[in-house]
Design a protein around this motif. Structure first.
Motif: not given
Length: 242
Positions: A134-136, A206-211
């Motif tokens: 769900p988060f990659l 956080a979403f940006h870092k994950a992507l």
């Protein structure tokens, strides 16, 4: 389709749909099986996406299976991708004469649990697969000062199943909805990079870092000459009718 903006349009009624009869596919998880759960209306089965300035060819499942012959098509992500994976399996299965030649490789019949699943279409030597992520990036457990374990999300490490599908012919990723859940949205003592756990981090950051972590993994591990990569966007809530 060159010059076709497929992202602007409307849902229109099309009486040639659905692409497989409702209730005919045994591979839909019970919570998502509208027929099994007695949904009274059927109008949603007749909806087709119509772009404003062009037409999309109707999906031909037999043609798609021929195009997939000898290949792997993989979905990676949350329940949005899982639902799309299940629907595609059912659409493709409906076009196969001998349904016994379409089966999940491990023999499982429920697909809500963690892990991965692979439907084999033996007449075409191809597979349509789903990897739950769900988060990659990796969901993690780290020890804190009192010796207990704490759940965190490692923004710097791609999810652990990635070596299993990096050589697939087509990979469709998605993430987004889980980032709105309470602990991810609040971002307190949850996000981790290396040994550092952020006491507070904005969910957008956080979403940006994950992507970035995900995209760097793609650049470093996926061969663009072999593999086509697609990323699907954010989904609206599917826990209530709107």
């Amino acid at each position: 389709m060159a010059g076709c903006d497929m992202f602007h349009g409307n849902w229109v009624r099309d009486d040639s749909y659905p692409l497989y009869p409702g209730g005919s596919c045994p591979h839909i998880d019970e919570p998502f099986d509208c027929h099994l759960n007695g949904r009274p209306d059927r109008a949603y089965e007749k909806l087709r996406w119509q772009p404003s300035g062009c037409n999309i060819p109707r999906l031909n499942p037999t043609d798609m299976l021929e195009r997939l012959r000898g290949k792997r098509l993989v979905f990676v992500g949350d329940s949005l991708n899982r639902n799309m994976w299940e629907s595609l399996v059912c659409i493709l299965r409906h076009s196969v004469k001998d349904k016994r030649k379409v089966f999940e490789a491990s023999g499982r019949r429920e697909f809500k649990t963690e892990g991965s699943y692979s439907f084999l279409f033996t007449d075409y030597n191809c597979s349509v697969e789903f990897f739950r992520s769900p988060f990659l990036v990796q969901e993690w457990e780290t020890r804190v000062s009192n010796g207990n374990k704490k759940e965190t999300l490692r923004l710097d490490i791609v999810e652990q199943s990635s070596p299993k599908y990096k050589d697939a012919d087509f990979i469709i990723f998605n993430t987004g909805h889980w980032w709105t859940h309470e602990k991810t949205a609040l971002g307190k003592d949850y996000y981790q990079e290396g040994s550092h756990i952020y006491s507070e981090l904005n969910v957008v950051d956080a979403f940006h870092k994950a992507l970035i972590t995900w995209s760097r993994w793609i650049d470093g591990n996926v061969n663009p000459k072999k593999t086509t990569v697609m990323f699907r966007g954010y989904s609206a809530s599917h826990f209530r009718c709107v």
